[in-house]
Design a protein around this motif. Structure first.
Motif, PDB file in Angstrom:
ATOM      1  N   GLN A  74       0.838  -1.208   0.000  1.00 23.10           N
ATOM      2  CA  GLN A  74       0.000   0.000   0.000  1.00 23.10           C
ATOM      3  C   GLN A  74       0.869   1.254   0.000  1.00 23.10           C
ATOM      4  O   GLN A  74       0.567   2.235  -0.692  1.00 23.10           O
ATOM      5  CB  GLN A  74      -0.918   0.010   1.206  1.00 23.10           C
ATOM      6  CG  GLN A  74      -2.027  -1.007   1.134  1.00 23.10           C
ATOM      7  CD  GLN A  74      -2.854  -1.030   2.419  1.00 23.10           C
ATOM      8  OE1 GLN A  74      -2.741  -0.142   3.261  1.00 23.10           O
ATOM      9  NE2 GLN A  74      -3.664  -2.058   2.575  1.00 23.10           N
ATOM     10  N   TYR A  75       1.933   1.236   0.784  1.00 22.15           N
ATOM     11  CA  TYR A  75       2.838   2.380   0.833  1.00 22.15           C
ATOM     12  C   TYR A  75       3.474   2.621  -0.537  1.00 22.15           C
ATOM     13  O   TYR A  75       3.543   3.756  -1.017  1.00 22.15           O
ATOM     14  CB  TYR A  75       3.920   2.170   1.898  1.00 22.15           C
ATOM     15  CG  TYR A  75       4.917   3.290   1.941  1.00 22.15           C
ATOM     16  CD1 TYR A  75       4.593   4.500   2.555  1.00 22.15           C
ATOM     17  CD2 TYR A  75       6.172   3.165   1.361  1.00 22.15           C
ATOM     18  CE1 TYR A  75       5.496   5.549   2.583  1.00 22.15           C
ATOM     19  CE2 TYR A  75       7.071   4.202   1.384  1.00 22.15           C
ATOM     20  CZ  TYR A  75       6.733   5.389   2.000  1.00 22.15           C
ATOM     21  OH  TYR A  75       7.629   6.428   2.026  1.00 22.15           O
ATOM     22  N   GLN A  77       2.328   1.737  -3.429  1.00 20.99           N
ATOM     23  CA  GLN A  77       1.288   2.205  -4.355  1.00 20.99           C
ATOM     24  C   GLN A  77       1.037   3.703  -4.172  1.00 20.99           C
ATOM     25  O   GLN A  77       0.808   4.422  -5.144  1.00 20.99           O
ATOM     26  CB  GLN A  77      -0.020   1.412  -4.153  1.00 20.99           C
ATOM     27  CG  GLN A  77       0.076  -0.033  -4.562  1.00 20.99           C
ATOM     28  CD  GLN A  77       0.195  -0.231  -6.063  1.00 20.99           C
ATOM     29  OE1 GLN A  77      -0.017   0.662  -6.855  1.00 20.99           O
ATOM     30  NE2 GLN A  77       0.549  -1.439  -6.453  1.00 20.99           N
ATOM     31  N   GLY A  78       1.077   4.175  -2.945  1.00 19.04           N
ATOM     32  CA  GLY A  78       0.925   5.612  -2.702  1.00 19.04           C
ATOM     33  C   GLY A  78       2.148   6.395  -3.138  1.00 19.04           C
ATOM     34  O   GLY A  78       2.040   7.485  -3.700  1.00 19.04           O
ATOM     35  N   LEU A  81       2.634   7.574  -6.869  1.00 20.51           N
ATOM     36  CA  LEU A  81       1.951   8.779  -7.337  1.00 20.51           C
ATOM     37  C   LEU A  81       2.823  10.028  -7.197  1.00 20.51           C
ATOM     38  O   LEU A  81       2.602  11.024  -7.864  1.00 20.51           O
ATOM     39  CB  LEU A  81       0.638   8.965  -6.580  1.00 20.51           C
ATOM     40  CG  LEU A  81      -0.365   7.824  -6.715  1.00 20.51           C
ATOM     41  CD1 LEU A  81      -1.557   8.063  -5.816  1.00 20.51           C
ATOM     42  CD2 LEU A  81      -0.787   7.637  -8.158  1.00 20.51           C
ATOM     43  N   GLU A  82       3.808   9.953  -6.308  1.00 20.78           N
ATOM     44  CA  GLU A  82       4.675  11.101  -6.058  1.00 20.78           C
ATOM     45  C   GLU A  82       5.938  11.085  -6.910  1.00 20.78           C
ATOM     46  O   GLU A  82       6.658  12.082  -6.945  1.00 20.78           O
ATOM     47  CB  GLU A  82       5.089  11.131  -4.585  1.00 20.78           C
ATOM     48  CG  GLU A  82       3.941  11.312  -3.624  1.00 20.78           C
ATOM     49  CD  GLU A  82       4.401  11.289  -2.177  1.00 20.78           C
ATOM     50  OE1 GLU A  82       5.579  11.595  -1.914  1.00 20.78           O
ATOM     51  OE2 GLU A  82       3.591  10.966  -1.314  1.00 20.78           O
ATOM     52  N   ASP A 116       2.454  17.385   0.630  1.00 19.93           N
ATOM     53  CA  ASP A 116       2.922  16.052   1.005  1.00 19.93           C
ATOM     54  C   ASP A 116       2.502  15.707   2.422  1.00 19.93           C
ATOM     55  O   ASP A 116       1.981  14.619   2.680  1.00 19.93           O
ATOM     56  CB  ASP A 116       4.438  15.973   0.854  1.00 19.93           C
ATOM     57  CG  ASP A 116       4.965  14.581   1.087  1.00 19.93           C
ATOM     58  OD1 ASP A 116       4.337  13.610   0.601  1.00 19.93           O
ATOM     59  OD2 ASP A 116       6.005  14.436   1.755  1.00 19.93           O
ATOM     60  N   PHE A 119      -1.393  15.219   2.504  1.00 17.85           N
ATOM     61  CA  PHE A 119      -1.842  13.955   1.913  1.00 17.85           C
ATOM     62  C   PHE A 119      -1.374  12.745   2.726  1.00 17.85           C
ATOM     63  O   PHE A 119      -2.086  11.745   2.790  1.00 17.85           O
ATOM     64  CB  PHE A 119      -1.402  13.848   0.455  1.00 17.85           C
ATOM     65  CG  PHE A 119      -2.139  14.802  -0.444  1.00 17.85           C
ATOM     66  CD1 PHE A 119      -3.516  14.933  -0.372  1.00 17.85           C
ATOM     67  CD2 PHE A 119      -1.456  15.576  -1.355  1.00 17.85           C
ATOM     68  CE1 PHE A 119      -4.199  15.814  -1.197  1.00 17.85           C
ATOM     69  CE2 PHE A 119      -2.124  16.459  -2.184  1.00 17.85           C
ATOM     70  CZ  PHE A 119      -3.504  16.580  -2.106  1.00 17.85           C
ATOM     71  N   ASP A 120      -0.205  12.839   3.362  1.00 20.66           N
ATOM     72  CA  ASP A 120       0.223  11.769   4.253  1.00 20.66           C
ATOM     73  C   ASP A 120      -0.722  11.647   5.445  1.00 20.66           C
ATOM     74  O   ASP A 120      -1.105  10.538   5.842  1.00 20.66           O
ATOM     75  CB  ASP A 120       1.647  11.989   4.750  1.00 20.66           C
ATOM     76  CG  ASP A 120       2.700  11.688   3.697  1.00 20.66           C
ATOM     77  OD1 ASP A 120       2.350  11.079   2.661  1.00 20.66           O
ATOM     78  OD2 ASP A 120       3.866  12.056   3.896  1.00 20.66           O
ATOM     79  N   ALA A 123      -3.927  10.067   4.272  1.00 23.65           N
ATOM     80  CA  ALA A 123      -3.747   8.637   4.025  1.00 23.65           C
ATOM     81  C   ALA A 123      -3.745   7.862   5.339  1.00 23.65           C
ATOM     82  O   ALA A 123      -4.365   6.796   5.440  1.00 23.65           O
ATOM     83  CB  ALA A 123      -2.449   8.378   3.265  1.00 23.65           C
TER      84      ALA A 123
END
Length: 128
Positions: A74-75, A77-78, A81-82, A116, A119-120, A123
C-alpha cells in the motif's frame, strides 16, 4: 536520488553554457534532461504499479508480521503517485533558480512539502 543527480549535472552544465553565452544550448539541455527524467520516472511508476508485491518482498516485507507485506505494498502504491512530480520538481528547481526565479522555487517547495504532509495525514487517517 535520480532527480538530484540530474539536477546537479544540469545546473553545472547550464551554468557553464550560460557563461559562454549559449542560451539556446541551455534550452536544449534542459528539454532533453526533462524528457529523460520524465521517461525514467514514468518507468518507475509503471514498475511499482506492476510489481509492487515483489518489490515489497525485495525490500524486506516478510516474516511473522502478516500485515507487513500488505502495508508495504500500500505504501509503495501511494509512493508511486509522487515519483513523477517529485523528480521533476527536483530537476527543475536549480534551473528555475538559474533563471532568477528563486522566489518561485521557494514557493513551490513550501507548497509541495505542505501538500505532502497533508496527503500523508489524510492517508493515515483513512487507513491506507
Amino acid at each position: 536520488m535520480l532527480g538530484s543527480c540530474f539536477a546537479v549535472g544540469l545546473q553545472t552544465v547550464c551554468t557553464w553554457e550560460m557563461g559562454r553565452g549559449k542560451t539556446e544550448r541551455v534550452n536544449e539541455l534542459t528539454n532533453g534532461t526533462l524528457l529523460v527524467v520524465f521517461v525514467l520516472s514514468l518507468l518507475g511508476f509503471i514498475l511499482i504499479t506492476k510489481f509492487a508485491t515483489p518489490l515489497a518482498f525485495l525490500f524486506g516485507a516478510r516474516g511473522n508480521a502478516a500485515d507487513l507485506l500488505d502495508l508495504t505494498v500500500q505504501y509503495l502504491q501511494g509512493l508511486r503517485l509522487e515519483i513523477i512530480p517529485f523528480v521533476l520538481l527536483t530537476v527543475l528547481t536549480p534551473v528555475v533558480i538559474l533563471d532568477n526565479g528563486s522566489q518561485i522555487a521557494k514557493i513551490s517547495s513550501v507548497v509541495g512539502a505542505s501538500a505532502d504532509v497533508l496527503f500523508d495525514c489524510l492517508a493515515v487517517a483513512k487507513g491506507g
